[in-house]
Write an enzyme that holds these catalytic residues in place. Structure first.
Site, short mmCIF file in Angstrom:
data_model
loop_
_atom_site.label_atom_id
_atom_site.label_comp_id
_atom_site.label_asym_id
_atom_site.label_seq_id
_atom_site.Cartn_x
_atom_site.Cartn_y
_atom_site.Cartn_z
N ASN A 199 -16.63 -60.42 -81.93
CA ASN A 199 -15.17 -60.46 -81.87
C ASN A 199 -14.60 -61.03 -80.58
O ASN A 199 -13.58 -61.72 -80.61
CB ASN A 199 -14.63 -59.04 -82.09
CG ASN A 199 -13.13 -58.96 -81.92
OD1 ASN A 199 -12.64 -58.48 -80.90
ND2 ASN A 199 -12.40 -59.45 -82.90
N ASP A 228 -20.47 -54.47 -83.66
CA ASP A 228 -19.30 -53.94 -82.98
C ASP A 228 -18.01 -54.47 -83.59
O ASP A 228 -17.97 -55.59 -84.10
CB ASP A 228 -19.38 -54.35 -81.50
CG ASP A 228 -18.26 -53.78 -80.66
OD1 ASP A 228 -18.19 -52.55 -80.53
OD2 ASP A 228 -17.44 -54.57 -80.15
N HIS A 276 -12.33 -56.03 -87.06
CA HIS A 276 -11.54 -56.99 -86.30
C HIS A 276 -12.08 -58.42 -86.41
O HIS A 276 -11.68 -59.31 -85.65
CB HIS A 276 -11.46 -56.55 -84.84
CG HIS A 276 -10.88 -55.18 -84.68
ND1 HIS A 276 -9.61 -54.87 -85.08
CD2 HIS A 276 -11.42 -54.03 -84.22
CE1 HIS A 276 -9.38 -53.58 -84.85
NE2 HIS A 276 -10.46 -53.05 -84.33
N GLU A 322 -19.73 -50.81 -87.22
CA GLU A 322 -18.71 -49.95 -86.65
C GLU A 322 -17.35 -50.41 -87.16
O GLU A 322 -16.73 -51.31 -86.61
CB GLU A 322 -18.74 -49.99 -85.11
CG GLU A 322 -17.70 -49.08 -84.48
CD GLU A 322 -16.93 -49.74 -83.35
OE1 GLU A 322 -16.43 -48.99 -82.49
OE2 GLU A 322 -16.81 -50.97 -83.33
#
Length: 566
Positions: free
Chosen positions: A169, A280, A284, A323
């Site tokens: 991200n 992670d 997003h 996540e």
């Protein structure tokens, strides 16, 4: 990694020491149990130990402050010396074996922003691994590429798998004290995310000042100038470019930012035999990007297995856990992006998602918790799994923040259906509420080896007793896949007793567990038909054995817990 303004400020506490006799005794016990009761590894039953490398153990003091970094951070927000050699030391001395740990998840080992930021509550550095400067290099504060290889090889030699923490991200932040080096065709700096829809989760920057990678772009981009200069200075520019050329030629992908990152992450699999990814900030990034990453990672892992057949663990399956911040087991396959749009992340390359719900569900009774999770994993989530936790690096509401009920915490974490994540120091009651730190920093103190060595006392208990409890439960999980992956069935209310059974793919396993048994008393425990009369079973908590009679066993139970199996 939680995305709030606090997320740019991470933490630590000085102090590390050798573990004492309590750990040595537990390590010996681990060898015995694994030798006599080994079962096949299942990701659905995994016991994952999650650690921040810089916070765990200092194995080489020469690399404590690399790249000109200074010891000038705000409380618990700077580098404190933990490194890969420290992790390897604890692998080799059996620390993780003695907990029944079969998977290690380390924060990203990649090279971080060299300097720190001065925003918010003081100077912060990227010791946590989420401020990437170069995805192709090991951060010098953590050691060398050889140190990373040694760590993975040491883990694999003991049957422990390794998850690489993957950040697609964002890169390193840009701030007054940290000039931006990422070009505009690679990253964006605005708008700020508002987390109300797919677009306001993805097409935005999570925190002011944090470079958001243009993962939606298909435009060809050149390597950033700073990477070209860096690689040339390190004498590896030609090799890196040749490998990139080969990757883009073989895949047909455009030279867009996300595909560079996929190639660089897959290199860790190809070079070191990494067993899986912990992804992670999943919500997003465009969901389809994760499916693309999975394809690239699977190909890299297949190549590594082909080249290293003797090093492959078990069935050699590559694994991805995501996540998705705010996901809990009750969401099943439908995660709401904020405006009613639902995403099934299991259809985008993930075998499992981190379950943010256990910190709340653990407040319920054992049976309410266990039956709820069993129903979800046998029903909507059949074929997939969740990774449960009670504390983490960025959840400001852990189940037992004050560490006043560590035994209950361990019991609910390690006996709940699903995989379990021990956050470093859960097993030693490492404090999570440091008053001098702010925000997430409170959760990231240095591992309390000194307290463990001294068998320090908290209010109402000693740390070594907590460590022993985690060890007994963890070793039982490791030996019995039915614990996390089996079907749950309550047997009795008093004492509360349940059984778990696993029958699949040629694996057969049964366990019976009794909890809240009167302390150090002789108790008759019903077995619910799990074991036939005349069979000798063992209580793996006390070490005692007994013969089944009339569908039950009578045992002198220690610590109120009985872990019964063949």
């Amino acid at each position: 990694m939680k995305r709030t303004p606090i997320a740019l400020s991470l933490a630590l506490l000085l102090g590390a020491a050798m573990a004492g006799p309590a750990v040595a005794a537990a390590t010996s016990a681990a060898t015995t149990v694994k030798a006599t009761a080994a079962k096949p590894f299942l990701w659905e039953n995994a016991t994952v130990y999650f650690l921040l490398t810089d916070r765990f153990r200092n194995g080489d003091k020469r690399n404590d402050l690399a790249y000109g970094r200074k010891a000038d951070a705000a409380p618990l927000r700077g580098y404190m010396g933990g490194d890969l050699r420290g992790v390897t030391e604890k692998i080799k001395d059996g620390y993780f074996d003695s907990l029944g740990v079969d998977v290690l998840w380390l924060t990203p080992p990649v090279e971080q922003a060299h300097g720190g930021t001065d925003e918010g509550t003081g100077r912060s550095y990227g010791f946590h691994g989420y401020w990437t400067h170069d995805w192709t290099a090991v951060d010098a504060n953590l050691g060398t590429e050889q140190d990373f290889r040694d760590m993975v090889d040491a883990a694999h030699a003991r049957g422990i798998r390794v998850l690489l923490d993957v950040v697609i991200n964002h890169t390193e932040p840009a701030a007054a004290a940290l000039p931006n080096v990422w070009p505009a065709d690679w990253v964006r700096m605005d708008p700020a995310c508002t987390y109300k829809s797919m677009a306001t989760n993805v097409d935005c920057t999570l925190v002011p000042g944090l470079n958001d990678v243009l993962t939606n772009s298909n435009a060809n981009v050149a390597l950033p100038d700073f990477l070209v200069a860096k690689w040339k200075a390190e004498g590896r520019y030609e090799r890196e470019v040749k490998e990139l050329d080969a990757f883009f030629a073989s895949t047909g992908y455009p030279r867009a930012p996300r595909y560079y990152l996929m190639k660089w992450h897959a290199d860790w699999v190809r070079k070191f035999g990494i067993d899986g990814f912990r992804a992670d900030t999943v919500k997003h990034v465009e969901p389809a990007v994760w499916k693309e990453l999975r394809s690239v990672a699977d190909a890299a892992h297949a190549g590594w297995k082909r080249d290293h057949p003797a090093k492959v663990l078990g069935d050699g399956k590559f694994f991805m856990v995501g996540e998705v911040y705010g996901y809990n087991i009750g969401h099943g396959h439908q995660f709401d992006m904020g405006d009613g749009q639902k995403v099934d992340y299991f259809q985008y390359g993930f075998d499992s998602l981190i379950n943010f719900g256990l910190v709340w569900d653990a407040r319920e009774s054992y049976e309410t918790l266990f039956s709820k999770y069993d129903a979800a994993l046998r029903g909507p989530l059949a074929g997939y799994s969740v990774l449960n936790y009670t504390a983490s690096h960025d959840d400001g509401a852990p189940f037992d923040a004050a560490r006043v009920k560590p035994l209950e915490t361990a019991t609910k974490l390690l006996l709940a259906p699903g995989a379990a994540q021990i956050y470093y120091g859960d097993e030693t009651s490492r404090l999570l509420n440091w008053s001098e730190a702010q925000g997430d920093a409170k959760l990231r103190s240095f591992m309390n080896w000194d307290e463990l060595a001294k068998n320090a006392r908290r209010e109402g208990y000693k740390i070594a007793d907590v460590r022993a409890h985690y060890s007994k439960l963890g070793l039982f999980r490791s030996a019995h896949p039915a614990v996390g992956a089996g079907v749950h069935e309550k047997i009795d209310d008093s004492p509360y007793t349940f059984k778990r059974t696993y029958e699949k793919n040629g694996i057969s396993d049964k366990v019976v567990v009794a909890l809240e048994v009167p302390a150090d008393a002789s108790a008759t425990i019903k077995l619910g038909g799990a074991f036939a009369d005349g069979v000798t079973v063992k209580d793996y908590y006390s070490g005692a054995s007994a013969v089944v009679k009339n569908g039950a066993v009578t045992l002198r139970v220690k610590g109120g817990v009985a872990l019964i199996a063949r």
